[in-house]
Scaffold this active site. Structure first.
Site, short mmCIF file in Angstrom:
data_model
loop_
_atom_site.label_atom_id
_atom_site.label_comp_id
_atom_site.label_asym_id
_atom_site.label_seq_id
_atom_site.Cartn_x
_atom_site.Cartn_y
_atom_site.Cartn_z
CB SER A 218 70.30 8.41 0.36
OG SER A 218 69.98 9.10 1.54
CG HIS A 245 68.25 11.66 -0.35
ND1 HIS A 245 67.87 10.45 0.20
CD2 HIS A 245 67.44 11.86 -1.42
CE1 HIS A 245 66.88 9.94 -0.51
NE2 HIS A 245 66.61 10.77 -1.51
CG ASP A 342 63.82 8.91 -3.04
OD1 ASP A 342 62.85 8.83 -3.84
OD2 ASP A 342 64.62 9.87 -3.03
#
Length: 400
Positions: A218, A245, A342
């Site tokens: 991310s 992401h 995540d």
């Protein structure tokens, strides 16, 4: 200066400086941020004024437009990093040319980017505000010194990397199975952001016919993903899946950048395609990437638009969990820098399936959130700095 702590900050609201040459856009961004609890401490309408505002106000984060008079956003990022290092969040339009410039800004020191809000008031504005506020909060917690530590470690290994690169460049380039690029082509790939462009397999090391590597990242992840991909020799015979992401419209350009830096054939994933050794696919923005089968050494991939997981789509957990269920061994999951959790479940599912798990260490993570939470579960086999993650994975896949 901001740190990697997710609950960090200064004990009060995150403080931001807004940079945009449009008065209307500055007013809109200010309203969205202040409604989300962000304190706007300054504004600037060009890059030169932005540098002065950052020095004056010492904010936690800067939101930066790209195209501005006098000094554009990329030049402003460089100046801020030189004079008063501060996390910068780029505001980018949904256009291919802006995508390229946005990635250049990341190379110059920006920590993340978000799609620039439209000027019209629409029913989607609440979600636009939520995304903007979340991205600002996340960027404000980036540890800028992590990139310095990563670059320093890379520089110390530079001489050996150069030797390996020269050796690789000297080999004859021939087409490889699965449509992978030739070694000569990969060796001549350009480098940016401090990543290495070649990966030589250690002498005597052999690999299975097909292994699967799933990489999740991310905030702060793009340059680390590039570093990992550039460190994988074609000889390792991997099928690589990347979940970064990133919004729709940017993952195709990200894939092209990875392709330039890797011996693997890297593209944005397509619905129902099959990939074999020497191929890497990036989850498209707005879609979850699912491994639905593994036959004759080729992974079958599916794309879904089911509900976001942890507020994101694509989600690392989806790709890792499906690979753990459907990909043949050997299987390795890697979790890189980012805020939130995540990938934590996906790492656990990989461990349950007998696969190997690697998490990026705190020192080189821009935000030590996702990897930290995975490590805390006790399901991570290896914790490694960014520059050693590729080699850690290769050691697992090697048969010798």
């Amino acid at each position: 200066m901001s740190t990697a702590s997710e609950s960090g900050g200064r004990g009060s609201a995150t403080r931001a400086v807004i940079v945009d040459d449009s008065r209307f856009m500055r007013t809109l961004i200010r309203r969205l941020l202040e409604e989300g609890g962000i304190e706007v401490v300054g504004e600037a309408d060009d890059g030169s004024e932005a540098v002065d505002a950052v020095v004056e106000h010492d904010p936690d984060v800067v939101t930066m437009d790209i195209e501005m008079p006098t000094m554009n956003g990329i030049e402003a990022v460089e100046a801020i990093m030189d004079e008063h290092p501060t996390p910068v969040l780029m505001l980018s339009a949904h256009a291919e040319e802006d995508a390229d410039v946005t990635f250049e800004a990341l190379d110059r020191g920006a920590v993340d980017f978000v799609t620039k809000p439209g000027g019209e008031v629409t029913s989607s504005m609440p979600s636009v505000k939520r995304e903007l506020v979340e991205k600002v909060e996340s960027a404000a917690r980036v540890d800028l010194s992590a990139d310095t530590r990563m670059s320093s470690a890379s520089a110390s290994a530079g001489s050996s990397a150069s030797t390996a690169s020269a050796s690789s460049a000297g080999r004859a380039g021939t087409a490889t199975a699965g449509g992978a690029k030739s070694e000569a082509t990969a060796s001549s790939a350009p480098t940016t952001g401090g990543t290495d462009s070649t990966a030589a397999a250690p002498a005597g090391r052999t690999y299975p016919d097909a292994g699967t590597l799933v990489i999740g990242a991310s905030t702060g992840g793009p340059n680390v993903v590039e570093r990992v991909l550039s460190g994988l020799p074609r000889a390792a015979n991997l099928r690589v899946l990347v979940v970064q992401h990133m919004p729709e419209g940017f993952t195709s350009r990200f894939s092209a950048r990875l392709d330039d830096k890797s011996e693997y054939e890297v593209r944005e994933a397509d619905e129902s395609e099959r990939i074999g050794p020497g191929e890497a696919r990036v989850a498209p923005g707005g879609h979850h990437l699912v491994v639905s089968g593994d036959r004759n050494g080729r992974l079958r991939l599916e794309l879904t638009e089911t509900e976001p997981i942890h507020g994101v789509r694509p989600a690392v957990d989806v790709a890792m969990a499906s690979a753990a269920e459907n990909a043949a061994h050997p299987l390795c999951a890697v979790l890189l820098t980012g805020m939130g959790r995540d990938g934590v479940d996906g790492m656990g599912r990989t461990a349950d399936a007998g696969g190997h798990t690697i998490a990026q260490d705190e020192a080189t993570s821009a935000i030590f959130g996702m990897p930290k939470r995975a490590i805390e579960t006790g399901r991570v086999d290896t914790v490694a700095p960014a520059e050693e993650i590729a080699e850690s994975a290769l050691q697992y896949f090697a048969e010798d």
